[in-house]
Design a protein around this motif. Structure first.
Motif, PDB file in Angstrom:
ATOM      1  N   LYS A 159       0.791  -1.218   0.012  1.00  0.00           N
ATOM      2  CA  LYS A 159       0.050   0.083   0.126  1.00  0.00           C
ATOM      3  C   LYS A 159       0.782   1.257   0.082  1.00  0.00           C
ATOM      4  CE  LYS A 159      -1.969   1.307   3.914  1.00  0.00           C
ATOM      5  NZ  LYS A 159      -2.900   1.431   5.020  1.00  0.00           N
ATOM      6  N   ASN A 160       1.916   1.332   0.602  1.00  0.00           N
ATOM      7  CA  ASN A 160       2.943   2.348   0.876  1.00  0.00           C
ATOM      8  C   ASN A 160       4.169   2.519  -0.274  1.00  0.00           C
ATOM      9  OD1 ASN A 160       1.545   3.465   3.104  1.00  0.00           O
ATOM     10  ND2 ASN A 160       2.604   1.943   4.367  1.00  0.00           N
ATOM     11  N   THR A 161       3.901   1.832  -1.379  1.00  0.00           N
ATOM     12  CA  THR A 161       4.843   1.982  -2.276  1.00  0.00           C
ATOM     13  C   THR A 161       4.015   2.639  -3.536  1.00  0.00           C
ATOM     14  OG1 THR A 161       5.773  -0.261  -1.685  1.00  0.00           O
ATOM     15  CG2 THR A 161       6.223   0.504  -3.970  1.00  0.00           C
ATOM     16  N   GLU A 162       4.822   3.590  -3.905  1.00  0.00           N
ATOM     17  CA  GLU A 162       4.178   4.451  -4.817  1.00  0.00           C
ATOM     18  C   GLU A 162       4.406   4.121  -6.320  1.00  0.00           C
ATOM     19  OE1 GLU A 162       5.757   8.597  -4.502  1.00  0.00           O
ATOM     20  OE2 GLU A 162       5.494   8.424  -2.194  1.00  0.00           O
ATOM     21  N   GLU A 163       5.170   3.138  -6.535  1.00  0.00           N
ATOM     22  CA  GLU A 163       5.133   2.740  -7.864  1.00  0.00           C
ATOM     23  C   GLU A 163       3.928   1.858  -8.284  1.00  0.00           C
ATOM     24  OE1 GLU A 163       9.001   0.612  -8.401  1.00  0.00           O
ATOM     25  OE2 GLU A 163      10.046   1.964  -7.329  1.00  0.00           O
TER      26      GLU A 163
END
Length: 167
Positions: A159-163
């Motif tokens: 969830k916290n990975t922007e890619e």
């Protein structure tokens, strides 16, 4: 002398596979960690995109063990490998040669599929299994530490990975 047979599992073997997994979890004192959904489990083994394979080990025509495995890849070797997730032989048939037959069949598959290695993990307290593996010529990778992400930690990282996620 007992007759040993190793065969690929089929969808019809799912009740047997689930039973053997439960027995393995009990032996490893990890029964509380079984959370799999039987239908989803079957889909991952026998659906349109299988993620793992299962071999059933039979002694005198009776299923007494299994091996669940999947392919991985070694960038250093530049070849696929096979990772043995679970190997289990029922207590009353240990020493019959069934475990060796399951691992031997996996070794044949690895060679036939051009794999560079067959590997697995074992609980550090499981001395009978460790001794068995060493007798077959396997060795421990004491300089490696295994890591795992599950549950909330896995969800949070995703969830916290922007890619953008890859499917």
């Amino acid at each position: 002398m007992s007759s040993i047979n190793v065969r690929p599992a089929t969808r019809a073997d799912m009740p047997l596979i689930l039973s053997l997994v439960a027995e393995l979890a009990e032996y490893e004192k990890l029964s509380d960690q079984i959370t799999s959904d039987p239908e989803e489990f079957a889909e991952h083994l026998f659906g349109p995109r299988p993620y793992a394979e299962v071999l059933i080990g039979e002694l005198d025509g009776k299923a007494c063990g299994f091996a669940l495995f999947f392919h991985n890849f070694s960038t250093f070797l530049g070849k696929p490998g096979i990772y043995l997730e679970d190997l289990y032989v029922r207590a009353d048939t240990r020493g019959s040669g069934l475990g060796k037959a399951l691992l031997g069949t996996m070794a044949k598959l690895a060679v036939a599929r051009g794999c560079g290695r067959l590997e697995w993990s074992v609980l550090d307290w499981n001395e009978p299994a460790i001794g068995f593996y060493k007798q077959l010529g396997a060795y421990s990778l004491d300089d490696w530490t295994q890591f795992r992400l599950t549950g909330d930690a896995l969800q949070n990282l995703a969830k916290n990975t922007e890619e953008p996620a890859l499917a």
